[in-house]
Design a protein around this motif. Sequence first.
Motif, PDB file in Angstrom:
ATOM      1  N   TYR A  58       0.829  -1.198   0.000  1.00 22.94           N
ATOM      2  CA  TYR A  58       0.000   0.000   0.000  1.00 22.94           C
ATOM      3  C   TYR A  58       0.866   1.251   0.000  1.00 22.94           C
ATOM      4  CZ  TYR A  58      -2.819  -3.807   1.653  1.00 22.94           C
ATOM      5  OH  TYR A  58      -3.414  -5.033   1.759  1.00 22.94           O
ATOM      6  N   VAL A  59       0.298   2.305  -0.517  1.00 18.67           N
ATOM      7  CA  VAL A  59       0.944   3.615  -0.440  1.00 18.67           C
ATOM      8  C   VAL A  59      -0.029   4.586   0.207  1.00 18.67           C
ATOM      9  CG1 VAL A  59       2.488   3.256  -2.402  1.00 18.67           C
ATOM     10  CG2 VAL A  59       0.257   4.310  -2.774  1.00 18.67           C
ATOM     11  N   VAL A  60       0.547   5.590   0.848  1.00 14.34           N
ATOM     12  CA  VAL A  60      -0.235   6.690   1.397  1.00 14.34           C
ATOM     13  C   VAL A  60       0.147   7.923   0.594  1.00 14.34           C
ATOM     14  CG1 VAL A  60      -0.734   8.108   3.423  1.00 14.34           C
ATOM     15  CG2 VAL A  60      -0.263   5.651   3.702  1.00 14.34           C
ATOM     16  N   GLU A  61      -0.869   8.554   0.025  1.00 13.70           N
ATOM     17  CA  GLU A  61      -0.658   9.749  -0.791  1.00 13.70           C
ATOM     18  C   GLU A  61      -1.250  10.965  -0.101  1.00 13.70           C
ATOM     19  OE1 GLU A  61      -0.618   8.854  -5.461  1.00 13.70           O
ATOM     20  OE2 GLU A  61      -2.581   8.603  -4.526  1.00 13.70           O
ATOM     21  N   ILE A  67       3.802   9.563   0.482  1.00 12.54           N
ATOM     22  CA  ILE A  67       4.505   9.923   1.716  1.00 12.54           C
ATOM     23  C   ILE A  67       4.674   8.734   2.654  1.00 12.54           C
ATOM     24  CG2 ILE A  67       3.843  12.349   1.611  1.00 12.54           C
ATOM     25  CD1 ILE A  67       1.687  11.691   3.772  1.00 12.54           C
ATOM     26  N   GLY A  68       4.122   7.592   2.268  1.00 13.27           N
ATOM     27  CA  GLY A  68       4.262   6.387   3.079  1.00 13.27           C
ATOM     28  C   GLY A  68       4.002   5.158   2.239  1.00 13.27           C
ATOM     29  N   THR A  96       6.553  11.874   9.470  1.00  9.92           N
ATOM     30  CA  THR A  96       6.572  10.967  10.617  1.00  9.92           C
ATOM     31  C   THR A  96       5.730  11.540  11.755  1.00  9.92           C
ATOM     32  OG1 THR A  96       8.611  11.932  11.469  1.00  9.92           O
ATOM     33  CG2 THR A  96       8.834   9.985  10.054  1.00  9.92           C
ATOM     34  N   GLY A  97       5.156  10.643  12.540  1.00 11.79           N
ATOM     35  CA  GLY A  97       4.359  11.049  13.679  1.00 11.79           C
ATOM     36  C   GLY A  97       2.977  11.580  13.336  1.00 11.79           C
ATOM     37  N   GLN A  98       2.542  11.397  12.096  1.00 12.78           N
ATOM     38  CA  GLN A  98       1.238  11.920  11.661  1.00 12.78           C
ATOM     39  C   GLN A  98       0.243  10.810  11.310  1.00 12.78           C
ATOM     40  OE1 GLN A  98       1.851  14.922   8.587  1.00 12.78           O
ATOM     41  NE2 GLN A  98       3.761  15.547   9.568  1.00 12.78           N
ATOM     42  N   GLY A  99       0.565   9.567  11.659  1.00  8.69           N
ATOM     43  CA  GLY A  99      -0.353   8.459  11.415  1.00  8.69           C
ATOM     44  C   GLY A  99      -0.224   7.802  10.060  1.00  8.69           C
ATOM     45  N   VAL A 100       0.780   8.197   9.287  1.00  8.94           N
ATOM     46  CA  VAL A 100       0.960   7.640   7.938  1.00  8.94           C
ATOM     47  C   VAL A 100       1.303   6.156   8.008  1.00  8.94           C
ATOM     48  CG1 VAL A 100       2.381   7.760   5.859  1.00  8.94           C
ATOM     49  CG2 VAL A 100       1.576   9.868   6.951  1.00  8.94           C
TER      50      VAL A 100
END
Length: 161
Positions: A58-61, A67-68, A96-100
């Motif tokens: 998976y990717v986080v966009e 971004i992840g 980082t630290g933002q739930g990604v």
Amino acid sequence: MKPELRVARMADAEPISALFAACYPTLMAPAYAPDVLSAALPKMIHANPVLIASGRFYVVEQEGRIIGAGGWGPAPPSGEDVPVHIRHFATHPDATGQGVGALCLTRCQEDARAEGHPALGCFSSLNAEGFYARHGFQRVAARDIPIGDASFPVIEMRCPL
């Protein structure tokens, strides 16, 4: 704009590799000696096409930028006795630290549970042990795994599902 999770596509391979190249050297530097990173990182910063094609990566966009990333798979690294495991996780240092990472990890846990797996394993980098522990993973052992010509210290961890 809120980060969004989706299944990775083969067209994401280059941006995923760029994410790894931005993330791993920066976030691992406090936990690893420079010679260990210089030997291991060239093998670690490339997206794995088999993992991407599996549908379990998976990717986080956010705003069109990856971004992840992270996934899971049924073929554990050598020595691990859990049938499915976490693979190739990264969060851009600016995110980082933002739930990604949690978005990816939660999806992996949900999917593995839905397929009937009792646990997930992982080889956590030394700097990521706390992240996995916050998400239910427990330390099994400190290990060294071969990556290219390097012996790379990791923490073997396991999470019951």
